[in-house]
Design an enzyme around this catalytic site. Structure first.
Site, PDB file in Angstrom:
ATOM      1  N   ASP A 119      74.767  59.304 -45.371  1.00 44.63           N
ATOM      2  CA  ASP A 119      75.084  60.592 -44.573  1.00 44.63           C
ATOM      3  C   ASP A 119      73.551  61.214 -44.645  1.00 44.63           C
ATOM      4  O   ASP A 119      73.248  61.407 -45.652  1.00 44.63           O
ATOM      5  CB  ASP A 119      76.186  61.384 -44.979  1.00 44.63           C
ATOM      6  CG  ASP A 119      76.431  62.753 -44.195  1.00 44.63           C
ATOM      7  OD1 ASP A 119      76.051  62.269 -43.051  1.00 44.63           O
ATOM      8  OD2 ASP A 119      77.197  63.606 -44.648  1.00 44.63           O
ATOM      9  N   HIS A 126      71.198  73.055 -38.041  1.00 49.00           N
ATOM     10  CA  HIS A 126      71.994  73.085 -39.262  1.00 49.00           C
ATOM     11  C   HIS A 126      71.194  73.276 -40.496  1.00 49.00           C
ATOM     12  O   HIS A 126      71.880  74.128 -41.417  1.00 49.00           O
ATOM     13  CB  HIS A 126      72.640  71.690 -39.264  1.00 49.00           C
ATOM     14  CG  HIS A 126      73.670  71.427 -40.392  1.00 49.00           C
ATOM     15  ND1 HIS A 126      74.801  72.151 -40.655  1.00 49.00           N
ATOM     16  CD2 HIS A 126      73.553  70.848 -41.531  1.00 49.00           C
ATOM     17  CE1 HIS A 126      75.503  71.821 -41.792  1.00 49.00           C
ATOM     18  NE2 HIS A 126      74.484  70.942 -42.483  1.00 49.00           N
ATOM     19  N   GLU A 192      82.392  68.670 -40.877  1.00 47.47           N
ATOM     20  CA  GLU A 192      81.020  68.550 -40.347  1.00 47.47           C
ATOM     21  C   GLU A 192      81.006  67.517 -39.230  1.00 47.47           C
ATOM     22  O   GLU A 192      81.636  66.364 -39.304  1.00 47.47           O
ATOM     23  CB  GLU A 192      80.101  68.237 -41.393  1.00 47.47           C
ATOM     24  CG  GLU A 192      79.714  69.205 -42.528  1.00 47.47           C
ATOM     25  CD  GLU A 192      78.566  68.733 -43.361  1.00 47.47           C
ATOM     26  OE1 GLU A 192      78.142  67.596 -43.620  1.00 47.47           O
ATOM     27  OE2 GLU A 192      77.983  69.745 -44.178  1.00 47.47           O
ATOM     28  N   GLU A 194      79.622  65.070 -36.724  1.00 48.07           N
ATOM     29  CA  GLU A 194      78.516  64.207 -36.869  1.00 48.07           C
ATOM     30  C   GLU A 194      78.685  62.803 -35.837  1.00 48.07           C
ATOM     31  O   GLU A 194      79.956  62.543 -35.602  1.00 48.07           O
ATOM     32  CB  GLU A 194      78.447  63.750 -38.291  1.00 48.07           C
ATOM     33  CG  GLU A 194      78.342  64.709 -39.413  1.00 48.07           C
ATOM     34  CD  GLU A 194      77.792  64.561 -40.702  1.00 48.07           C
ATOM     35  OE1 GLU A 194      77.196  63.365 -40.733  1.00 48.07           O
ATOM     36  OE2 GLU A 194      77.788  65.277 -41.610  1.00 48.07           O
ATOM     37  N   ASP A 226      82.708  64.752 -41.677  1.00 51.25           N
ATOM     38  CA  ASP A 226      82.318  64.719 -43.044  1.00 51.25           C
ATOM     39  C   ASP A 226      83.229  65.938 -43.737  1.00 51.25           C
ATOM     40  O   ASP A 226      82.351  66.900 -43.852  1.00 51.25           O
ATOM     41  CB  ASP A 226      80.946  64.834 -43.028  1.00 51.25           C
ATOM     42  CG  ASP A 226      80.186  64.818 -44.306  1.00 51.25           C
ATOM     43  OD1 ASP A 226      81.152  64.568 -45.530  1.00 51.25           O
ATOM     44  OD2 ASP A 226      79.154  65.323 -44.669  1.00 51.25           O
ATOM     45  N   ARG A 230      82.949  73.579 -49.721  1.00 49.44           N
ATOM     46  CA  ARG A 230      81.844  74.205 -49.928  1.00 49.44           C
ATOM     47  C   ARG A 230      81.802  74.725 -51.247  1.00 49.44           C
ATOM     48  O   ARG A 230      80.526  74.930 -51.911  1.00 49.44           O
ATOM     49  CB  ARG A 230      81.633  75.215 -48.679  1.00 49.44           C
ATOM     50  CG  ARG A 230      81.556  74.657 -47.445  1.00 49.44           C
ATOM     51  CD  ARG A 230      80.695  73.943 -46.975  1.00 49.44           C
ATOM     52  NE  ARG A 230      80.432  73.422 -45.812  1.00 49.44           N
ATOM     53  CZ  ARG A 230      79.651  72.377 -45.401  1.00 49.44           C
ATOM     54  NH1 ARG A 230      78.872  71.756 -46.300  1.00 49.44           N
ATOM     55  NH2 ARG A 230      79.850  71.993 -44.228  1.00 49.44           N
ATOM     56  N   GLN A 233      80.927  72.033 -53.774  1.00 51.80           N
ATOM     57  CA  GLN A 233      79.658  71.542 -53.231  1.00 51.80           C
ATOM     58  C   GLN A 233      78.509  72.611 -53.770  1.00 51.80           C
ATOM     59  O   GLN A 233      77.499  72.210 -54.563  1.00 51.80           O
ATOM     60  CB  GLN A 233      79.401  71.354 -51.890  1.00 51.80           C
ATOM     61  CG  GLN A 233      78.003  70.919 -51.297  1.00 51.80           C
ATOM     62  CD  GLN A 233      77.887  70.987 -49.776  1.00 51.80           C
ATOM     63  OE1 GLN A 233      79.046  71.267 -49.128  1.00 51.80           O
ATOM     64  NE2 GLN A 233      76.952  70.458 -49.035  1.00 51.80           N
ATOM     65  N   LYS A 246      82.354  66.108 -51.206  1.00 55.34           N
ATOM     66  CA  LYS A 246      82.376  65.385 -50.027  1.00 55.34           C
ATOM     67  C   LYS A 246      83.025  64.004 -50.086  1.00 55.34           C
ATOM     68  O   LYS A 246      83.385  63.530 -49.115  1.00 55.34           O
ATOM     69  CB  LYS A 246      80.938  65.298 -49.505  1.00 55.34           C
ATOM     70  CG  LYS A 246      80.275  66.590 -48.956  1.00 55.34           C
ATOM     71  CD  LYS A 246      78.999  66.291 -48.539  1.00 55.34           C
ATOM     72  CE  LYS A 246      78.276  67.412 -47.829  1.00 55.34           C
ATOM     73  NZ  LYS A 246      78.702  67.743 -46.308  1.00 55.34           N
ATOM     74  N   THR A 250      86.200  60.971 -45.524  1.00 58.11           N
ATOM     75  CA  THR A 250      85.339  61.250 -44.523  1.00 58.11           C
ATOM     76  C   THR A 250      86.163  60.316 -43.419  1.00 58.11           C
ATOM     77  O   THR A 250      86.384  59.244 -43.416  1.00 58.11           O
ATOM     78  CB  THR A 250      83.841  60.163 -44.657  1.00 58.11           C
ATOM     79  OG1 THR A 250      83.309  60.992 -46.082  1.00 58.11           O
ATOM     80  CG2 THR A 250      82.941  60.461 -43.457  1.00 58.11           C
ATOM     81  N   GLU A 353      78.633  77.569 -40.940  1.00 62.52           N
ATOM     82  CA  GLU A 353      77.846  78.087 -40.067  1.00 62.52           C
ATOM     83  C   GLU A 353      78.469  78.927 -38.961  1.00 62.52           C
ATOM     84  O   GLU A 353      78.019  79.919 -38.495  1.00 62.52           O
ATOM     85  CB  GLU A 353      76.910  76.962 -39.325  1.00 62.52           C
ATOM     86  CG  GLU A 353      76.056  76.312 -39.883  1.00 62.52           C
ATOM     87  CD  GLU A 353      75.714  74.850 -39.160  1.00 62.52           C
ATOM     88  OE1 GLU A 353      74.404  75.031 -38.602  1.00 62.52           O
ATOM     89  OE2 GLU A 353      76.295  74.087 -39.365  1.00 62.52           O
TER      90      GLU A 353
END
Ligand code: CA
Length: 404
Positions: A119, A126, A192, A194, A226, A230, A233, A246, A250, A353
Site C-alpha cells: 500500500d 492526503h 481509505e 484507493e 483500506d 486510527r 494506528q 490496517k 482490506t 480528513e
C-alpha cells in the site's frame, strides 16, 4: 468507433464492450467458481464462451484469474480481442446468449489469489492533511515524500472481496492524555478510498522493473478500501509504520478493469516541484496519470468525490519503486495507490480528513452525525473513467458493512 454489442444493454452503460472487466463468479445452481466478464448488467461465463466459440479456453476455464494474469500482455490482448468479437459479431449470439447470467444472480468472489500486498501513500493532499493532524506544528510532508513513493507491505491474506462484512478490530490504543495503553475495540474505525493495481507478469529476483515495464507487468485496476483503525494506528506506527491498525481487512472490488480499457483515461500527472531521481523520472517518457473519478457513499449518502488524477506519484512510478531494490514481482501481487484525496474538503478520501480527526463530524441526511464509523454502517466506493467515443468505464463498487 467502438463496435456495438448484440446484447441489449443501455447505450451509456459503463460496462459496454469498451470495458469488459474480469471477475470470478458462481450461481446458486452451479456453485463452482468460474471466470466471468461483465457486460451491461450480465456476467458472461468466459470459459464456456471460449468453448462455444471454438477458441482455446484453458486460461478462462479456471476458478481464479491467476493463470490468465500469468500469461502476459500478448495473451491478454488476444483474449480481450476474442471476447470483443464474440460479443459484437451477431454470428455468436445464439451460442453465447445462454451463457449470460444476470448480474443479480451471480455471487462475486475474490477475483484473483493475492500474492503480496503493498500500500502506497501517494496523494500529496492526503499526506499533507494527515501530517497536519498527526504532527501539528511540524512540516506536514516528511523530507523523503517528494523523492520516493512511500509505501509499506500489508497483509495479502486479509484482502477480501466487496460485500464481506468487516468486524470492528480490537487492539491497543493510547490517547496522548492517557497514562497507559488499554485494549479494546477501536473507537476510530476509518476508510481509505484507493485504486489498486493487479500484477500479472512476474519479474526476476534481482532485476528492477523500469517505468516502461508497467504495461508489461500490470494486468488491470480495481478499487480498494483500506480499512484503518486510527487509534490503534496512532499508538503503534512509530517507528515501523502501519501494522495491526490496517491488517484486519482490506476490501477490493470484484471486477478487474483491464489496463487496455483505460487508454482514454490517461492524463498528465500534476505538476511536480521536485526533480525525481532518474529511475522515477517519467517526464520524458509516457507517464501514467489516470483520470478516475471516485465516489464514497456512507449508508447510501455521497460524502466525497476523490479525483485520482491528482495523485502525485503514478502507478508506474510505484511499480518502479517497489522493485528498485531487485524485489521480484509475483503473479497476483496487488498494490494500492494510497488514499485518494483531492485539494478540496469534499474530495478527501478518508473520514480522518473529512471530519478533521473527528472535530468536524459529517452530518448525514438522516440527521445523525459521524466522526468515525459506527457498527452497521455501510461504506461503498465506486468509480468511473473516460472511455472511447464519450463512453464511461465503470469499476463496479467496493462495499463493506461494519459488524461489532
Ligand atoms: Ca492506505
Amino acid at each position: 468507433m467502438t463496435a456495438a454489442t448484440w446484447l441489449a444493454i443501455a447505450q451509456d452503460s459503463p460496462f459496454g464492450v469498451h470495458n469488459l472487466p474480469y471477475g470470478v463468479f458462481s450461481t446458486a445452481d452451479r456453485p463452482g467458481r468460474r471466470i466471468g466478464v461483465r457486460i451491461g448488467e450480465f456476467v458472461l461465463d468466459a470459459g464456456a464462451a471460449a468453448r462455444a466459440a471454438g477458441a482455446p479456453s484453458v486460461l478462462l476455464d479456471a476458478d481464479t484469474l491467476n493463470p490468465l494474469l500469468a500469461a502476459g500482455r500478448p495473451t491478454w490482448a488476444e483474449v480481450r480481442a476474442g471476447l470483443t468479437a464474440w460479443l459484437t459479431d451477431e454470428a455468436y449470439r445464439s451460442a453465447l446468449g445462454p451463457l449470460l447470467v444476470p448480474l443479480a444472480d451471480a455471487v462475486l468472489h475474490l477475483p484473483f489469489e493475492v500474492a503480496d500486498y503493498v500500500d502506497f501513500y501517494s496523494s500529496e493532499h492526503h499526506a499533507v492533511n494527515v501530517g497536519r493532524i498527526f504532527r501539528p506544528g511540524a512540516e506536514p510532508l516528511t523530507p523523503n515524500w517528494k523523492h520516493l513513493p512511500i509505501g509499506y507491505h500489508g497483509r495479502a491474506g486479509t484482502v477480501v472481496v466487496s460485500g464481506t462484512p468487516v468486524v470492528r478490530p480490537h487492539g491497543q490504543r493510547k490517547a496522548p492524555a492517557d497514562a497507559a495503553p488499554g485494549f479494546g475495540p477501536t473507537r476510530r474505525l476509518d476508510i481509505e478510498a484507493e485504486v489498486g493495481f493487479v500484477v500479472g507478469t512476474p519479474s526476476a529476483l534481482g532485476t528492477p522493473v523500469p517505468l516502461d515495464g508497467f504495461r508489461e507487468h500490470v494486468f488491470g485496476v480495481c478499487l480498494v478500501n483500506d480499512w484503518s483503525a486510527r487509534d490503534i494506528q496512532a499508538w503503534e506506527y512509530v517507528p515501523l509504520g502501519p501494522f495491526l491498525g490496517k491488517s484486519f481487512a482490506t476490501s477490493v472490488s470484484p471486477w478487474v478493469v483491464p489496463l487496455e480499457a483505460l487508454e482514454h483515461a490517461r492524463v498528465a500527472p500534476p505538476a511536480r516541484d521536485t526533480e525525481p531521481l532518474p529511475y522515477l523520472d517519467d517526464r520524458a517518457g509516457d507517464p501514467w496519470g489516470l483520470d478516475i473519478a471516485l465516489e464514497i457513499r456512507l449508508n447510501g449518502h455521497p460524502v466525497s468525490h476523490p479525483p485520482f488524477a491528482t495523485m502525485y506519484w503514478t502507478a508506474a512510478q510505484q511499480l518502479a519503486q517497489m522493485t528498485a531494490n531487485g524485489a521480484s514481482l509475483r503473479t497476483g501481487d496487488l498494490y494500492a495507490s494510497g488514499t485518494v484525496s483531492g485539494p478540496d474538503p469534499q474530495t478527501r478520501g478518508s473520514l480522518i480528513e473529512l471530519t478533521w480527526n473527528g472535530e468536524e463530524p459529517l452530518k448525514l441526511p438522516d440527521g445523525t452525525t459521524r466522526a468515525y464509523l459506527e457498527n452497521d454502517d455501510e461504506v461503498t466506493i465506486t468509480a468511473t473513467a473516460p472511455g472511447p467515443d464519450g463512453t464511461r468505464i465503470g469499476f463496479g463498487e467496493v462495499t463493506g458493512r461494519i459488524l461489532p
